[in-house]
Scaffold this motif. Structure first.
Motif, PDB file in Angstrom:
ATOM      1  N   ARG A 100       0.836  -1.198   0.000  1.00 35.12           N
ATOM      2  CA  ARG A 100       0.000   0.000   0.000  1.00 35.12           C
ATOM      3  C   ARG A 100       0.873   1.252   0.000  1.00 35.12           C
ATOM      4  O   ARG A 100       2.055   1.200   0.361  1.00 35.12           O
ATOM      5  N   ILE A 101       0.270   2.359  -0.430  1.00 36.77           N
ATOM      6  CA  ILE A 101       0.929   3.666  -0.394  1.00 36.77           C
ATOM      7  C   ILE A 101       0.334   4.436   0.779  1.00 36.77           C
ATOM      8  O   ILE A 101      -0.892   4.505   0.929  1.00 36.77           O
ATOM      9  N   VAL A 102       1.203   5.010   1.601  1.00 34.95           N
ATOM     10  CA  VAL A 102       0.719   5.748   2.774  1.00 34.95           C
ATOM     11  C   VAL A 102       1.372   7.125   2.824  1.00 34.95           C
ATOM     12  O   VAL A 102       2.470   7.336   2.292  1.00 34.95           O
ATOM     13  N   ASP A 103       0.668   8.041   3.477  1.00 39.73           N
ATOM     14  CA  ASP A 103       1.187   9.385   3.725  1.00 39.73           C
ATOM     15  C   ASP A 103       1.511   9.494   5.211  1.00 39.73           C
ATOM     16  O   ASP A 103       0.594   9.618   6.044  1.00 39.73           O
ATOM     17  N   PRO A 104       2.794   9.403   5.590  1.00 39.10           N
ATOM     18  CA  PRO A 104       3.156   9.415   7.010  1.00 39.10           C
ATOM     19  C   PRO A 104       2.718  10.690   7.719  1.00 39.10           C
ATOM     20  O   PRO A 104       2.768  11.787   7.153  1.00 39.10           O
ATOM     21  N   ILE A 105       2.290  10.535   8.966  1.00 37.26           N
ATOM     22  CA  ILE A 105       1.919  11.661   9.819  1.00 37.26           C
ATOM     23  C   ILE A 105       2.925  11.809  10.949  1.00 37.26           C
ATOM     24  O   ILE A 105       3.531  12.852  11.138  1.00 37.26           O
ATOM     25  N   ARG A 106       3.134  10.739  11.706  1.00 39.76           N
ATOM     26  CA  ARG A 106       4.073  10.788  12.829  1.00 39.76           C
ATOM     27  C   ARG A 106       4.411   9.372  13.271  1.00 39.76           C
ATOM     28  O   ARG A 106       3.725   8.413  12.888  1.00 39.76           O
ATOM     29  N   VAL A 107       5.446   9.258  14.089  1.00 36.92           N
ATOM     30  CA  VAL A 107       5.798   8.000  14.744  1.00 36.92           C
ATOM     31  C   VAL A 107       5.302   8.077  16.180  1.00 36.92           C
ATOM     32  O   VAL A 107       5.521   9.078  16.863  1.00 36.92           O
ATOM     33  N   VAL A 108       4.599   7.048  16.638  1.00 39.12           N
ATOM     34  CA  VAL A 108       4.067   7.047  17.998  1.00 39.12           C
ATOM     35  C   VAL A 108       4.548   5.799  18.724  1.00 39.12           C
ATOM     36  O   VAL A 108       4.768   4.748  18.120  1.00 39.12           O
ATOM     37  N   ASP A 151       4.984  -1.173  24.395  1.00 41.09           N
ATOM     38  CA  ASP A 151       6.353  -1.570  24.074  1.00 41.09           C
ATOM     39  C   ASP A 151       6.633  -1.566  22.578  1.00 41.09           C
ATOM     40  O   ASP A 151       7.655  -2.093  22.138  1.00 41.09           O
ATOM     41  N   HIS A 152       5.763  -0.985  21.782  1.00 42.63           N
ATOM     42  CA  HIS A 152       5.933  -1.047  20.331  1.00 42.63           C
ATOM     43  C   HIS A 152       5.889   0.348  19.703  1.00 42.63           C
ATOM     44  O   HIS A 152       5.234   1.260  20.208  1.00 42.63           O
ATOM     45  N   THR A 153       6.605   0.475  18.582  1.00 42.24           N
ATOM     46  CA  THR A 153       6.607   1.711  17.803  1.00 42.24           C
ATOM     47  C   THR A 153       5.668   1.542  16.615  1.00 42.24           C
ATOM     48  O   THR A 153       5.680   0.488  15.959  1.00 42.24           O
ATOM     49  N   TYR A 154       4.871   2.576  16.346  1.00 43.52           N
ATOM     50  CA  TYR A 154       3.929   2.530  15.240  1.00 43.52           C
ATOM     51  C   TYR A 154       4.128   3.745  14.331  1.00 43.52           C
ATOM     52  O   TYR A 154       4.469   4.838  14.799  1.00 43.52           O
ATOM     53  N   LEU A 155       3.909   3.530  13.043  1.00 47.92           N
ATOM     54  CA  LEU A 155       3.805   4.634  12.098  1.00 47.92           C
ATOM     55  C   LEU A 155       2.332   4.997  11.974  1.00 47.92           C
ATOM     56  O   LEU A 155       1.509   4.145  11.614  1.00 47.92           O
ATOM     57  N   GLU A 156       2.000   6.230  12.309  1.00 47.19           N
ATOM     58  CA  GLU A 156       0.645   6.718  12.070  1.00 47.19           C
ATOM     59  C   GLU A 156       0.648   7.371  10.697  1.00 47.19           C
ATOM     60  O   GLU A 156       1.465   8.256  10.428  1.00 47.19           O
TER      61      GLU A 156
END
Length: 327
Positions: free
Chosen positions: A175-183, A187-192
């Protein structure tokens, strides 16, 4: 550089700037700093709440406004090189080392360099040579190419092509995504990011992003999505509620995408021990029973007993029904 980082750099330099330009007007300062007068006012209001420990009158940065001009009356040390006390340096070092263990949050090489410089300045480094801390000789944590690409896309505001593993469907999707922020959640890191396929904001767990490629186009998530706070309600737990410890078979790993579960321990066979809060023990028992042998209650014992009793009752009823049909 992100807008937050840009503002931080500007704020750190504003006190020395106004000291070097006494009685400068708001309009002149805004023009030289490259911001609007409204943003300049917001920055000054922010600085007014910063200062030295104690944070009372005489401790905070202060300005004098005469007409439309600005003068610094108390700098709170912002015009001098930063000198850390031993406890302050230790606290920063502990925080930096903790961040190194979280993928995607910081550049590992930059964090390692910062650790070395702080150790050297604070005199805590051991085995240093020619003023260079031994920390620089330690290998930085290995960062996956996918994590590095995601962090780069967020920093530079670029769109991103990702291959993502979905535990709920046990398959990869592109998929193609437009990153907003890293949260950071638990205990886990997510790309919002804004997912163009789903046409909605989605959270992508870093360790499930199998591949990532920065695209030659700007990230363009809808403005409401950018302004909204990250929706992490799925992961939130009410500390006033009881918690159950569950043993979840690998075949039910998709549960982590849909229910507020927190991993406690991963087992060699792929199963996990996880915690989940609940309001009603009766509801929780029905919830667990719905997964059959794939989910087992470890704690509390009262919930485990309720699930076992309900399962035995259901099995007895089934056997009685089967006997009746045979007759």
């Amino acid at each position: 550089m992100s807008s937050v980082s840009t503002r931080l750099v500007r704020l750190l330099n504003m006190v020395p700037y106004f000291q070097a330009n006494p009685r400068i007007t708001r309009a002149e300062a805004a023009a030289e700093l490259g911001v609007t007068e409204q943003q300049l006012t917001l920055d000054l209001d922010q600085l007014w709440m910063c200062g030295l420990p104690g944070y009372g009158p005489g401790d905070l940065i202060d300005f004098e406004f005469s007409g439309d001009t600005i003068d610094v009356t108390f700098s709170a040390g912002m015009d001098h090189p930063l000198r850390l006390t031993s406890p302050e340096a230790t606290g920063i070092l502990v925080a930096l080392r903790a961040l190194l263990e979280v993928p995607g949050i910081v550049d590992p090489e930059a964090a390692r360099s910062a650790i070395a410089k702080i150790e050297s300045a604070a005199g805590t480094a051991t085995g240093s040579r020619d003023g260079v801390s031994a920390a620089t000789e330690e290998p930085a944590p290995i960062e996956s190419e996918a994590a590095a690409a995601v962090r780069s896309a967020v920093r530079d505001g670029r769109a991103l092509a990702i291959d993502y593993y979905s535990a709920s469907h046990d398959r990869l999707s592109s998929r193609i995504v437009d990153p907003i922020r890293v949260v950071l959640v638990a205990d886990h890191t997510y790309l919002e990011a804004w997912c163009r396929t789903a046409e909605a904001v989605r959270l992508f767990r870093f360790d499930r992003i199998v591949d990532a490629r920065v695209l030659d186009e700007r990230s363009a998530p809808p403005e409401p999505a950018v302004q909204a706070r990250p929706d992490t309600s799925l992961f939130d737990a009410d500390p006033s509620l009881p918690s159950a410890t569950l043993l979840i078979d690998r075949s039910a790993a998709w549960m982590f995408d849909y229910y507020p579960l927190r991993v406690l321990r991963e087992l060699p066979d792929g199963a996990c021990e996880a915690a989940m809060t609940f309001a009603s023990e009766a509801w929780m028992a029905r919830f667990v029973l719905g997964f059959g042998a794939a989910v087992r209650v470890l704690q509390p014992q009262s919930l485990a007993d309720r699930v076992r009793d309900a399962a035995v009752t259901a099995l007895d009823a089934y056997r009685a029904m089967s006997v009746g049909n045979d007759e």
